[in-house]
Design an enzyme around this catalytic site. Structure first.
Site, PDB file in Angstrom:
ATOM      1  N   HIS A  53       9.698   3.294 -14.996  1.00  0.00           N
ATOM      2  CA  HIS A  53       8.878   3.904 -13.948  1.00  0.00           C
ATOM      3  C   HIS A  53       9.433   3.498 -12.587  1.00  0.00           C
ATOM      4  CE1 HIS A  53       4.964   4.484 -16.501  1.00  0.00           C
ATOM      5  NE2 HIS A  53       6.058   4.865 -17.158  1.00  0.00           N
ATOM      6  N   GLU A  55       8.045   2.205 -10.028  1.00  0.00           N
ATOM      7  CA  GLU A  55       7.611   0.886  -9.582  1.00  0.00           C
ATOM      8  C   GLU A  55       8.419  -0.221 -10.253  1.00  0.00           C
ATOM      9  OE1 GLU A  55       5.751   3.424 -10.749  1.00  0.00           O
ATOM     10  OE2 GLU A  55       3.637   3.103 -10.283  1.00  0.00           O
ATOM     11  N   CYS A  83       0.288   2.981 -12.978  1.00  0.00           N
ATOM     12  CA  CYS A  83      -0.317   2.925 -14.310  1.00  0.00           C
ATOM     13  C   CYS A  83      -0.620   1.460 -14.664  1.00  0.00           C
ATOM     14  CB  CYS A  83       0.644   3.531 -15.335  1.00  0.00           C
ATOM     15  SG  CYS A  83       2.103   2.495 -15.668  1.00  0.00           S
ATOM     16  N   CYS A  86       2.588  -0.804 -14.748  1.00  0.00           N
ATOM     17  CA  CYS A  86       3.127  -1.116 -13.421  1.00  0.00           C
ATOM     18  C   CYS A  86       2.167  -2.005 -12.624  1.00  0.00           C
ATOM     19  CB  CYS A  86       3.428   0.173 -12.669  1.00  0.00           C
ATOM     20  SG  CYS A  86       4.756   1.140 -13.443  1.00  0.00           S
TER      21      CYS A  86
END
Length: 174
Positions: A53, A55, A83, A86
């Site tokens: 992701h 992040e 999410c 993260c």
């Protein structure tokens, strides 16, 4: 334009890289002392890695730039509410603040679905969050990506089933 909007604009540029690569358009930048020290964009499909992701990529880059796993004194800007994975990583690396664009009511972990960053007492660190920065631009980027993905999936399905796209009844062509 506020400082938060300026840095969110940079996160949107990172999301644009994801979009061009056919990834869900999420981008992230990490800022310390008024300058970007790390960038990331979703690369889940490209890297075949569920943890890739925006992040996570930006956090790893920021830790390398600082030579420390702690992101104290940093602000993380991300185009979509993080999410749970993260958000968990953010709790552990301890940035001063997380700023995001669009909220994710189904899976966001900064108040959209749950809040892991600034209101969960059992966790070892709390991190103030702010949502809604350039929300319209962030949301439009996501919506256009998913509209196109649905259109493409419908075309693939029609082709696979032999459906004439110009015919609305979706019956197989003879």
């Amino acid at each position: 334009m506020s400082e938060d909007e300026q840095f969110m604009s940079q996160a949107l540029r990172e999301a644009g890289k994801a979009l061009l690569a056919g990834e869900v358009p999420c981008g992230c930048v990490v800022v310390k002392d008024g300058r970007v020290i790390a960038r990331g964009w979703n690369q889940v499909e490209s890297l075949k890695d569920a943890t890739a992701h925006a992040e996570m990529i930006a956090i790893t880059a920021a830790e390398a730039a600082l030579g420390d796993w702690r992101l104290e004194g940093c602000t993380v800007y991300v185009t979509k509410e993080p999410c749970p994975m993260c958000a968990g990583a953010l709790v552990h690396c301890r940035p001063d603040r997380v700023v995001f664009g669009m909220q994710d009511p189904k899976g966001g972990a900064c108040g959209g679905w749950i809040n892991l960053l600034d209101s969960n007492p059992p966790l070892n660190h709390r991190c103030p969050t702010q949502g809604g920065v350039l929300v319209d631009l962030c949301t439009e980027q996501f919506l256009s990506f998913f509209r196109e993905a649905r259109r493409t999936a419908k075309e693939r399905r029609a082709k696979r089933l032999g459906i004439d796209e110009n015919n609305d009844d979706e019956s197989p062509s003879d």
